[in-house]
Scaffold this motif. Sequence first.
Motif, PDB file in Angstrom:
ATOM      1  N   ALA A  60       0.672  -1.189  -0.054  1.00 34.09           N
ATOM      2  CA  ALA A  60      -0.074   0.048   0.092  1.00 34.09           C
ATOM      3  C   ALA A  60       0.764   1.459  -0.198  1.00 34.09           C
ATOM      4  N   ILE A  61       1.893   1.224   0.878  1.00 28.78           N
ATOM      5  CA  ILE A  61       2.489   2.502   0.604  1.00 28.78           C
ATOM      6  C   ILE A  61       3.516   2.610  -0.561  1.00 28.78           C
ATOM      7  N   ARG A  62       3.894   1.597  -1.278  1.00 29.21           N
ATOM      8  CA  ARG A  62       4.878   1.776  -2.373  1.00 29.21           C
ATOM      9  C   ARG A  62       3.634   2.034  -3.601  1.00 29.21           C
ATOM     10  N   MET A  63       2.224   1.644  -3.296  1.00 30.84           N
ATOM     11  CA  MET A  63       1.325   2.001  -4.153  1.00 30.84           C
ATOM     12  C   MET A  63       1.019   3.525  -4.176  1.00 30.84           C
ATOM     13  N   LEU A  64       1.000   4.111  -3.143  1.00 32.40           N
ATOM     14  CA  LEU A  64       0.785   5.544  -2.654  1.00 32.40           C
ATOM     15  C   LEU A  64       1.831   6.459  -3.012  1.00 32.40           C
ATOM     16  N   ARG A  65       3.012   5.704  -2.827  1.00 32.33           N
ATOM     17  CA  ARG A  65       4.574   6.566  -3.314  1.00 32.33           C
ATOM     18  C   ARG A  65       4.757   6.619  -5.044  1.00 32.33           C
ATOM     19  N   SER A  66       3.935   5.488  -5.710  1.00 32.39           N
ATOM     20  CA  SER A  66       4.370   5.385  -6.909  1.00 32.39           C
ATOM     21  C   SER A  66       3.712   6.591  -7.986  1.00 32.39           C
ATOM     22  N   HIS A  67       4.654   6.834  -8.703  1.00 31.89           N
ATOM     23  CA  HIS A  67       4.158   7.897  -9.831  1.00 31.89           C
ATOM     24  C   HIS A  67       3.639   7.405 -11.057  1.00 31.89           C
ATOM     25  N   ASP A  68       3.769   5.888 -11.357  1.00 32.94           N
ATOM     26  CA  ASP A  68       3.770   5.190 -12.482  1.00 32.94           C
ATOM     27  C   ASP A  68       2.349   4.524 -12.474  1.00 32.94           C
ATOM     28  N   GLY A  69       1.417   4.490 -11.685  1.00 33.96           N
ATOM     29  CA  GLY A  69       0.573   3.747 -11.383  1.00 33.96           C
ATOM     30  C   GLY A  69      -0.887   4.507 -11.464  1.00 33.96           C
ATOM     31  N   PRO A  70      -2.039   3.863 -11.106  1.00 30.84           N
ATOM     32  CA  PRO A  70      -3.309   4.632 -11.451  1.00 30.84           C
ATOM     33  C   PRO A  70      -3.490   5.795 -10.334  1.00 30.84           C
ATOM     34  N   SER A  71      -4.564   6.563 -10.541  1.00 31.93           N
ATOM     35  CA  SER A  71      -4.896   7.781 -10.057  1.00 31.93           C
ATOM     36  C   SER A  71      -5.220   7.175  -8.526  1.00 31.93           C
ATOM     37  N   LEU A  72      -4.872   8.448  -7.771  1.00 36.81           N
ATOM     38  CA  LEU A  72      -5.266   8.285  -6.229  1.00 36.81           C
ATOM     39  C   LEU A  72      -6.586   7.636  -5.961  1.00 36.81           C
ATOM     40  N   SER A  73      -7.448   8.180  -6.723  1.00 35.45           N
ATOM     41  CA  SER A  73      -8.928   7.720  -6.669  1.00 35.45           C
ATOM     42  C   SER A  73      -9.225   6.368  -7.026  1.00 35.45           C
ATOM     43  N   ARG A  74      -8.464   5.533  -7.715  1.00 36.88           N
ATOM     44  CA  ARG A  74      -8.425   4.247  -8.014  1.00 36.88           C
ATOM     45  C   ARG A  74      -7.472   3.567  -6.909  1.00 36.88           C
ATOM     46  N   THR A  75      -6.444   4.070  -6.337  1.00 35.73           N
ATOM     47  CA  THR A  75      -5.464   3.274  -5.713  1.00 35.73           C
ATOM     48  C   THR A  75      -6.037   3.076  -4.264  1.00 35.73           C
ATOM     49  N   ILE A  76      -6.858   4.151  -3.695  1.00 38.43           N
ATOM     50  CA  ILE A  76      -7.357   3.852  -2.325  1.00 38.43           C
ATOM     51  C   ILE A  76      -8.291   2.821  -2.231  1.00 38.43           C
ATOM     52  N   PRO A  77      -9.094   2.450  -3.142  1.00 37.95           N
ATOM     53  CA  PRO A  77     -10.151   1.351  -3.019  1.00 37.95           C
ATOM     54  C   PRO A  77      -9.280  -0.006  -3.056  1.00 37.95           C
ATOM     55  N   THR A  78      -8.253   0.095  -3.905  1.00 33.17           N
ATOM     56  CA  THR A  78      -7.496  -1.190  -4.016  1.00 33.17           C
ATOM     57  C   THR A  78      -6.883  -1.248  -2.850  1.00 33.17           C
ATOM     58  N   ILE A  79      -6.299  -0.545  -2.243  1.00 39.13           N
ATOM     59  CA  ILE A  79      -5.523  -0.484  -0.695  1.00 39.13           C
ATOM     60  C   ILE A  79      -6.423  -1.108   0.254  1.00 39.13           C
ATOM     61  N   VAL A  80      -7.693  -0.521   0.269  1.00 36.36           N
ATOM     62  CA  VAL A  80      -8.592  -0.890   1.342  1.00 36.36           C
ATOM     63  C   VAL A  80      -8.995  -2.434   0.943  1.00 36.36           C
TER      64      VAL A  80
END
Length: 131
Positions: A60-80
């Motif tokens: 989750a931390i790596r996904m939040l810090r990633s600049h090459d992944g999906p937007s934050l609005s798509r990342t947060i539900p994935t992390i949850v």
Amino acid sequence: MKQIIAGSALPARAGSTIAAIAVILVSALAMIMPGQSLDKLGWVVLAFGVVALGFQVDAAIRMLRSHDGPSLSRTIPTIVLHVGQLSGVIVGSILLIFANPEGLFHIAWGFIAIFIVSIVNAWVLMVEILR
């Protein structure tokens, strides 16, 4: 495979998926050991659940810090979803520690959640990456 390794958060996501699946395997093996008390089983399942949770938090931390992944609005539900998939196993193991057999019910549903999320992750890591 190169696309997974090249992504800044994808290797951690793959690792967290494997760790979650390992919880199912190790816990199921612990459950079939004869003569084991509920509290001992609870401690074993909790230990592996917490280790897998550590992998989920790292991903989750790596996904939040990633600049090459999906937007934050798509990342947060994935992390949850990834962190939440372990909730049944962790709650169930705590119930078992207190000798409540209802914990087995929660663990079973936790296994189902882990399995479904892991299949989705496998799909994302194998197919969606190449699109």
